[in-house]
Design a protein around this motif. Structure first.
Motif, PDB file in Angstrom:
ATOM      1  N   ASP A 170     -18.786  17.263 -10.501  1.00 50.70           N
ATOM      2  CA  ASP A 170     -19.254  16.592  -9.283  1.00 50.70           C
ATOM      3  C   ASP A 170     -20.743  16.262  -9.268  1.00 50.70           C
ATOM      4  O   ASP A 170     -21.290  15.945  -8.225  1.00 50.70           O
ATOM      5  CB  ASP A 170     -18.868  17.399  -8.049  1.00 50.70           C
ATOM      6  N   GLY A 171     -21.390  16.287 -10.437  1.00 49.33           N
ATOM      7  CA  GLY A 171     -22.819  16.003 -10.483  1.00 49.33           C
ATOM      8  C   GLY A 171     -23.185  14.616  -9.990  1.00 49.33           C
ATOM      9  O   GLY A 171     -24.111  14.450  -9.188  1.00 49.33           O
ATOM     10  N   ALA A 172     -22.477  13.602 -10.443  1.00 52.17           N
ATOM     11  CA  ALA A 172     -22.773  12.229 -10.019  1.00 52.17           C
ATOM     12  C   ALA A 172     -22.591  12.079  -8.512  1.00 52.17           C
ATOM     13  O   ALA A 172     -23.413  11.440  -7.842  1.00 52.17           O
ATOM     14  CB  ALA A 172     -21.893  11.244 -10.775  1.00 52.17           C
ATOM     15  N   LYS A 173     -21.538  12.677  -7.991  1.00 51.05           N
ATOM     16  CA  LYS A 173     -21.289  12.624  -6.547  1.00 51.05           C
ATOM     17  C   LYS A 173     -22.442  13.268  -5.773  1.00 51.05           C
ATOM     18  O   LYS A 173     -22.914  12.718  -4.772  1.00 51.05           O
ATOM     19  CB  LYS A 173     -19.971  13.332  -6.232  1.00 51.05           C
ATOM     20  N   LYS A 174     -22.906  14.436  -6.232  1.00 49.35           N
ATOM     21  CA  LYS A 174     -24.019  15.126  -5.563  1.00 49.35           C
ATOM     22  C   LYS A 174     -25.280  14.273  -5.569  1.00 49.35           C
ATOM     23  O   LYS A 174     -26.006  14.220  -4.578  1.00 49.35           O
ATOM     24  CB  LYS A 174     -24.311  16.459  -6.254  1.00 49.35           C
ATOM     25  N   ILE A 175     -25.550  13.614  -6.687  1.00 50.69           N
ATOM     26  CA  ILE A 175     -26.749  12.772  -6.790  1.00 50.69           C
ATOM     27  C   ILE A 175     -26.666  11.625  -5.785  1.00 50.69           C
ATOM     28  O   ILE A 175     -27.607  11.373  -5.036  1.00 50.69           O
ATOM     29  CB  ILE A 175     -26.916  12.260  -8.236  1.00 50.69           C
ATOM     30  N   ARG A 176     -25.535  10.975  -5.758  1.00 47.77           N
ATOM     31  CA  ARG A 176     -25.359   9.850  -4.829  1.00 47.77           C
ATOM     32  C   ARG A 176     -25.403  10.319  -3.372  1.00 47.77           C
ATOM     33  O   ARG A 176     -25.950   9.627  -2.516  1.00 47.77           O
ATOM     34  CB  ARG A 176     -24.062   9.121  -5.148  1.00 47.77           C
ATOM     35  N   GLU A 177     -24.838  11.489  -3.099  1.00 45.12           N
ATOM     36  CA  GLU A 177     -24.882  12.032  -1.735  1.00 45.12           C
ATOM     37  C   GLU A 177     -26.300  12.376  -1.302  1.00 45.12           C
ATOM     38  O   GLU A 177     -26.573  12.473  -0.106  1.00 45.12           O
ATOM     39  CB  GLU A 177     -23.985  13.268  -1.628  1.00 45.12           C
ATOM     40  N   ASN A 178     -27.200  12.563  -2.255  1.00 49.02           N
ATOM     41  CA  ASN A 178     -28.608  12.805  -1.956  1.00 49.02           C
ATOM     42  C   ASN A 178     -29.395  11.502  -1.837  1.00 49.02           C
ATOM     43  O   ASN A 178     -30.630  11.507  -1.888  1.00 49.02           O
ATOM     44  CB  ASN A 178     -29.225  13.714  -3.028  1.00 49.02           C
ATOM     45  N   GLY A 179     -28.699  10.400  -1.708  1.00 50.18           N
ATOM     46  CA  GLY A 179     -29.347   9.116  -1.468  1.00 50.18           C
ATOM     47  C   GLY A 179     -29.965   8.481  -2.700  1.00 50.18           C
ATOM     48  O   GLY A 179     -30.828   7.611  -2.574  1.00 50.18           O
ATOM     49  N   VAL A 180     -29.515   8.875  -3.883  1.00 50.13           N
ATOM     50  CA  VAL A 180     -30.075   8.339  -5.118  1.00 50.13           C
ATOM     51  C   VAL A 180     -29.027   7.466  -5.808  1.00 50.13           C
ATOM     52  O   VAL A 180     -27.952   7.951  -6.163  1.00 50.13           O
ATOM     53  CB  VAL A 180     -30.511   9.477  -6.080  1.00 50.13           C
ATOM     54  N   PRO A 181     -29.326   6.194  -6.006  1.00 49.45           N
ATOM     55  CA  PRO A 181     -28.422   5.367  -6.799  1.00 49.45           C
ATOM     56  C   PRO A 181     -28.374   5.912  -8.229  1.00 49.45           C
ATOM     57  O   PRO A 181     -29.395   6.313  -8.777  1.00 49.45           O
ATOM     58  CB  PRO A 181     -29.065   3.981  -6.777  1.00 49.45           C
ATOM     59  N   LEU A 182     -27.193   5.926  -8.812  1.00 51.70           N
ATOM     60  CA  LEU A 182     -27.010   6.442 -10.168  1.00 51.70           C
ATOM     61  C   LEU A 182     -26.280   5.408 -11.001  1.00 51.70           C
ATOM     62  O   LEU A 182     -25.241   4.888 -10.591  1.00 51.70           O
ATOM     63  CB  LEU A 182     -26.211   7.746 -10.142  1.00 51.70           C
ATOM     64  N   PHE A 183     -26.838   5.139 -12.179  1.00 55.09           N
ATOM     65  CA  PHE A 183     -26.212   4.226 -13.132  1.00 55.09           C
ATOM     66  C   PHE A 183     -25.979   4.984 -14.427  1.00 55.09           C
ATOM     67  O   PHE A 183     -26.877   5.658 -14.930  1.00 55.09           O
ATOM     68  CB  PHE A 183     -27.123   3.017 -13.398  1.00 55.09           C
TER      69      PHE A 183
END
Length: 186
Positions: A164-177
């Protein structure tokens, strides 16, 4: 000269990453990018794929997470004609630092950044090789924000979709590519 992404695609890059079972511990499938870095064509492809994504965006600085994020991030910063900032393991930077501790699957770790590395309002591209649990990248995000920077986007070569790392990053308001996504399982 840049490779155009259509010439050699992301699939070729995925095939070049070496998979090592049961490293660093039983049940882990380690994705080794050194095979990409050792090849001039694939290393250039990797950097060019990120360059094409970010060359039209306003990025003030690239921050790379230790250690493979240094390699990719520094090359990308050069291509984008911006500065590079290392985010290192605790005790490795020589000047005044800010620290951020985060959880690992089996303990804790701490990363640091120089206090003068990011300025208020800087748009920062945060780079690492992969996103698993997201702890390292989220620690980098927190350090950048504490210095007044804005994480324009976080990027990685590989994102593990079974964690769930990518999900956590996005939930913290950070776009992830991420260039590649897979479940990371053995």
């Amino acid at each position: 000269m840049l490779f155009h992404p259509d010439v050699m695609g992301v699939d070729a890059l995925a095939d070049k990453i070496r998979k090592i079972p049961n490293f660093p511990k039983e049940g882990i499938l380690f994705h080794d990018i050194t095979t990409v870095l050792q090849s001039p064509e694939y290393f250039r492809l990797l950097v060019d794929l990120f360059t094409y994504r970010y060359m039209g965006q306003k990025i003030d600085v690239v921050a790379g997470l230790e250690a493979r994020g240094f390699i990719i991030g520094a090359a990308l910063a050069y291509q984008l004609n911006v500065g590079f900032v290392p985010i290192r393991k605790k005790g490795k930077l020589p000047f005044d630092t800010l620290s951020q501790t985060y959880s690992l699957e089996y303990g804790e770790a701490t990363v640091e950044i120089h206090q003068d590395a990011i300025h208020t309002g800087d748009r920062v591209l945060l780079v690492d090789d992969l996103v698993a649990t997201g702890g390292t990248m989220l620690a980098g995000v927190e350090l950048i924000r504490r210095l007044g920077g804005e994480v324009a986007e976080a990027c990685a070569i590989l994102e593990f979709t079974d964690l769930d790392g990518a999900k956590k990053i996005r939930e913290n308001g950070v776009p992830l590519f991420s260039l590649l996504q897979n479940d990371g399982a053995l």
